[in-house]
Design a protein around this motif. Structure first.
Motif, PDB file in Angstrom:
ATOM      1  N   ALA A   1     -22.264  60.805  60.952  1.00 41.75           N
ATOM      2  CA  ALA A   1     -21.944  60.235  61.975  1.00 41.75           C
ATOM      3  C   ALA A   1     -20.290  60.454  62.248  1.00 41.75           C
ATOM      4  O   ALA A   1     -19.510  60.575  63.243  1.00 41.75           O
ATOM      5  N   LEU A   2     -19.732  60.067  60.925  1.00 37.52           N
ATOM      6  CA  LEU A   2     -18.149  60.035  60.984  1.00 37.52           C
ATOM      7  C   LEU A   2     -17.426  61.250  60.860  1.00 37.52           C
ATOM      8  O   LEU A   2     -16.257  61.434  61.112  1.00 37.52           O
ATOM      9  N   LEU A   3     -17.898  62.419  59.946  1.00 38.61           N
ATOM     10  CA  LEU A   3     -17.561  63.412  59.455  1.00 38.61           C
ATOM     11  C   LEU A   3     -17.810  64.736  60.768  1.00 38.61           C
ATOM     12  O   LEU A   3     -18.941  64.565  61.238  1.00 38.61           O
ATOM     13  N   PRO A   4     -16.849  65.839  60.630  1.00 37.65           N
ATOM     14  CA  PRO A   4     -17.192  66.660  61.690  1.00 37.65           C
ATOM     15  C   PRO A   4     -18.604  67.237  61.362  1.00 37.65           C
ATOM     16  O   PRO A   4     -18.910  67.433  60.084  1.00 37.65           O
ATOM     17  N   GLY A   5     -19.082  67.723  62.316  1.00 34.92           N
ATOM     18  CA  GLY A   5     -20.662  68.191  62.081  1.00 34.92           C
ATOM     19  C   GLY A   5     -20.473  69.913  62.618  1.00 34.92           C
ATOM     20  O   GLY A   5     -19.638  70.360  62.591  1.00 34.92           O
ATOM     21  N   CYS A   6     -21.802  70.187  62.191  1.00 39.19           N
ATOM     22  CA  CYS A   6     -22.032  71.751  62.580  1.00 39.19           C
ATOM     23  C   CYS A   6     -22.892  71.808  63.902  1.00 39.19           C
ATOM     24  O   CYS A   6     -23.916  71.512  64.287  1.00 39.19           O
ATOM     25  N   MET A   7     -22.013  72.460  64.921  1.00 41.19           N
ATOM     26  CA  MET A   7     -22.222  72.830  66.091  1.00 41.19           C
ATOM     27  C   MET A   7     -23.331  73.772  66.427  1.00 41.19           C
ATOM     28  O   MET A   7     -23.319  74.682  65.562  1.00 41.19           O
ATOM     29  N   LEU A   8     -24.181  73.592  67.199  1.00 42.58           N
ATOM     30  CA  LEU A   8     -25.388  74.694  67.390  1.00 42.58           C
ATOM     31  C   LEU A   8     -24.972  75.647  68.420  1.00 42.58           C
ATOM     32  O   LEU A   8     -25.782  76.613  68.273  1.00 42.58           O
ATOM     33  N   TYR A   9     -24.217  75.532  69.211  1.00 38.23           N
ATOM     34  CA  TYR A   9     -23.755  76.326  70.583  1.00 38.23           C
ATOM     35  C   TYR A   9     -24.078  77.739  70.156  1.00 38.23           C
ATOM     36  O   TYR A   9     -24.446  78.731  70.942  1.00 38.23           O
ATOM     37  N   ASP A  10     -23.250  78.229  69.186  1.00 38.23           N
ATOM     38  CA  ASP A  10     -23.015  79.675  68.707  1.00 38.23           C
ATOM     39  C   ASP A  10     -24.106  80.082  67.685  1.00 38.23           C
ATOM     40  O   ASP A  10     -24.144  81.344  67.157  1.00 38.23           O
ATOM     41  N   ASN A  11     -25.033  79.327  67.585  1.00 42.07           N
ATOM     42  CA  ASN A  11     -25.878  79.649  66.098  1.00 42.07           C
ATOM     43  C   ASN A  11     -27.385  79.379  66.701  1.00 42.07           C
ATOM     44  O   ASN A  11     -28.272  80.326  66.103  1.00 42.07           O
ATOM     45  N   VAL A  12     -28.024  78.912  67.692  1.00 49.91           N
ATOM     46  CA  VAL A  12     -29.196  78.620  68.093  1.00 49.91           C
ATOM     47  C   VAL A  12     -29.240  79.221  69.582  1.00 49.91           C
ATOM     48  O   VAL A  12     -28.673  78.709  70.407  1.00 49.91           O
ATOM     49  N   GLN A  13     -30.321  80.023  69.622  1.00 48.54           N
ATOM     50  CA  GLN A  13     -30.864  80.262  71.058  1.00 48.54           C
ATOM     51  C   GLN A  13     -32.338  79.773  71.502  1.00 48.54           C
ATOM     52  O   GLN A  13     -33.314  80.117  70.283  1.00 48.54           O
ATOM     53  N   ILE A  14     -32.689  79.196  72.525  1.00 45.52           N
ATOM     54  CA  ILE A  14     -34.047  78.492  72.485  1.00 45.52           C
ATOM     55  C   ILE A  14     -34.856  79.326  73.673  1.00 45.52           C
ATOM     56  O   ILE A  14     -34.134  79.330  74.922  1.00 45.52           O
ATOM     57  N   THR A  15     -36.031  79.640  73.751  1.00 43.14           N
ATOM     58  CA  THR A  15     -36.734  79.900  74.675  1.00 43.14           C
ATOM     59  C   THR A  15     -38.139  79.477  74.500  1.00 43.14           C
ATOM     60  O   THR A  15     -38.849  79.130  73.754  1.00 43.14           O
ATOM     61  N   ALA A  16     -38.459  78.904  75.710  1.00 42.26           N
ATOM     62  CA  ALA A  16     -39.820  78.133  75.895  1.00 42.26           C
ATOM     63  C   ALA A  16     -40.807  78.768  76.923  1.00 42.26           C
ATOM     64  O   ALA A  16     -40.171  79.328  77.963  1.00 42.26           O
ATOM     65  N   GLY A  17     -42.021  78.523  76.443  1.00 46.20           N
ATOM     66  CA  GLY A  17     -43.079  79.196  77.296  1.00 46.20           C
ATOM     67  C   GLY A  17     -43.647  80.212  76.908  1.00 46.20           C
ATOM     68  O   GLY A  17     -43.098  81.196  76.082  1.00 46.20           O
ATOM     69  N   VAL A  18     -45.099  80.468  77.518  1.00 45.40           N
ATOM     70  CA  VAL A  18     -45.780  81.645  76.947  1.00 45.40           C
ATOM     71  C   VAL A  18     -45.852  82.680  77.981  1.00 45.40           C
ATOM     72  O   VAL A  18     -45.505  84.007  77.813  1.00 45.40           O
TER      73      VAL A  18
ATOM     74  N   LEU B   1     -35.008  68.393  77.042  1.00 43.77           N
ATOM     75  CA  LEU B   1     -34.585  69.803  77.614  1.00 43.77           C
ATOM     76  C   LEU B   1     -35.808  70.279  78.210  1.00 43.77           C
ATOM     77  O   LEU B   1     -35.841  71.133  78.892  1.00 43.77           O
ATOM     78  N   ALA B   2     -37.295  70.371  77.647  1.00 44.49           N
ATOM     79  CA  ALA B   2     -38.112  71.053  78.177  1.00 44.49           C
ATOM     80  C   ALA B   2     -39.548  70.374  77.510  1.00 44.49           C
ATOM     81  O   ALA B   2     -39.616  69.617  76.686  1.00 44.49           O
ATOM     82  N   GLN B   3     -40.746  70.691  78.203  1.00 47.40           N
ATOM     83  CA  GLN B   3     -41.918  70.467  77.664  1.00 47.40           C
ATOM     84  C   GLN B   3     -42.699  71.760  77.882  1.00 47.40           C
ATOM     85  O   GLN B   3     -42.802  72.358  78.862  1.00 47.40           O
ATOM     86  N   THR B   4     -43.198  72.216  76.667  1.00 48.27           N
ATOM     87  CA  THR B   4     -43.570  73.607  76.885  1.00 48.27           C
ATOM     88  C   THR B   4     -44.903  73.962  75.840  1.00 48.27           C
ATOM     89  O   THR B   4     -45.109  72.926  75.158  1.00 48.27           O
ATOM     90  N   ASP B   5     -45.663  74.851  76.006  1.00 48.85           N
ATOM     91  CA  ASP B   5     -46.802  75.308  75.254  1.00 48.85           C
ATOM     92  C   ASP B   5     -46.509  76.225  74.021  1.00 48.85           C
ATOM     93  O   ASP B   5     -47.288  76.459  73.054  1.00 48.85           O
ATOM     94  N   ARG B   6     -45.488  76.813  74.218  1.00 47.91           N
ATOM     95  CA  ARG B   6     -44.744  77.611  72.946  1.00 47.91           C
ATOM     96  C   ARG B   6     -43.290  77.724  72.837  1.00 47.91           C
ATOM     97  O   ARG B   6     -42.459  77.482  73.917  1.00 47.91           O
ATOM     98  N   LEU B   7     -42.650  77.598  71.888  1.00 49.61           N
ATOM     99  CA  LEU B   7     -41.270  77.527  71.554  1.00 49.61           C
ATOM    100  C   LEU B   7     -40.572  78.600  70.536  1.00 49.61           C
ATOM    101  O   LEU B   7     -41.474  78.951  69.531  1.00 49.61           O
ATOM    102  N   GLN B   8     -39.649  79.150  71.033  1.00 52.06           N
ATOM    103  CA  GLN B   8     -39.112  80.256  70.008  1.00 52.06           C
ATOM    104  C   GLN B   8     -37.522  79.925  70.030  1.00 52.06           C
ATOM    105  O   GLN B   8     -36.938  79.643  70.828  1.00 52.06           O
ATOM    106  N   LEU B   9     -37.106  79.971  68.784  1.00 53.94           N
ATOM    107  CA  LEU B   9     -35.840  79.588  68.588  1.00 53.94           C
ATOM    108  C   LEU B   9     -35.173  80.728  67.636  1.00 53.94           C
ATOM    109  O   LEU B   9     -35.701  80.963  66.390  1.00 53.94           O
TER     110      LEU B   9
END
Length: 238
Positions: free
Chosen positions: A74-91, A164-172
């Motif tokens: 919480a106190l130290l700088p963390g690793c942001m996910l903006y340029d590292n993770v892409q999420i897609t929801a749904g079948v 963010l979402a409620q989904t029946d399938r998730l891809q990251l």
């Protein structure tokens, strides 16, 4: 009083994108999957316990050590996910799920109990296109975490994770190495890779009687809301 319901279970598969999408890991998920800050805390705790198991014999001591690791994140700088993770929801019609620039973690939940029983999803308002977590609706709840401080205030029950979402399938899709965990089992996953979470089977569970899911008419056994786009695919019996 309790009755038997069919709890959703999910299959998680990790594909190595650098090797042409070869599956390198398969796991069954009952409760949750997460990547980022909370998985990093769990991984560090696990590594310390593996190195010196005699220091982790006390339950109270374990909680204290875990809290210290959380405070450190919480106190130290963390690793942001903006340029590292892409999420897609749904079948049927996959939809991109936006990842905010200050987010440090993503949680995918099947049960309303996460981190010692905390409900990170909370209770969505009537104006939101979401429903409370239902263990047998065929849907996953996807949430974003802003950091260690955000995780701490969620425990006060005055705040929730970012729904963010409620989904029946998730891809990251993950570009770089990132810590992950499934049901409390953490590991460091090398990137680039793709994680797919999809329905696997069901497990009979005892559920306390008296709970009536939202938009579910007990007498007719039908969902009363006509907006089927956001309704759960099925509802647990009361």
């Amino acid at each position: 009083m309790s009755r038997v319901v069919d709890m959703d279970r999910w299959k998680l598969t990790v594909y190595d994108d650098s090797a042409g999408g070869v599956p390198v890991k398969e796991m069954v998920m009952n409760n949750y999957f997460s990547l980022g800050i909370d998985a990093a805390i769990a991984l560090k705790f696990h590594q310390q316990r593996e190195q010196a198991p005699e220091k982790f014999a006390s339950r109270a001591g374990n909680k204290f050590r875990y809290a210290l690791l959380g405070a450190e994140k919480a106190l130290l700088p963390g690793c942001m996910l903006y340029d590292n993770v892409q999420i897609t929801a749904g079948v049927a019609s996959p939809v991109p799920v936006p990842v905010q620039g200050d987010w440090e973690g993503v949680v995918v939940s099947n049960l309303p109990n996460y981190q010692a029983g905390q409900n990170f999803w909370g209770a969505p308002s009537s104006t939101e296109p979401f429903y409370p977590i239902n263990i047998c609706d065929g849907l996953l709840e996807v949430m974003g975490l802003s950091g260690g401080m955000h995780m701490a205030v969620i425990r006060t029950e005055l705040y929730t994770a970012n729904r963010l979402a409620q989904t029946d399938r998730l891809q990251l899709r993950v570009s770089h190495d990132v810590p992950m965990q499934v049901d409390g089992e953490p590991w460091m996953q090398t990137g680039p890779c793709t994680i797919v979470i999809e329905s696997w089977n069901h497990a009979p569970m005892l559920k306390k009687c008296g709970y009536i899911p939202p938009a579910f008419d007990v007498e007719t056994e039908t969902e009363t809301d006509t907006d089927t786009e956001h309704l759960p695919s099925k509802a647990c019996p009361p």
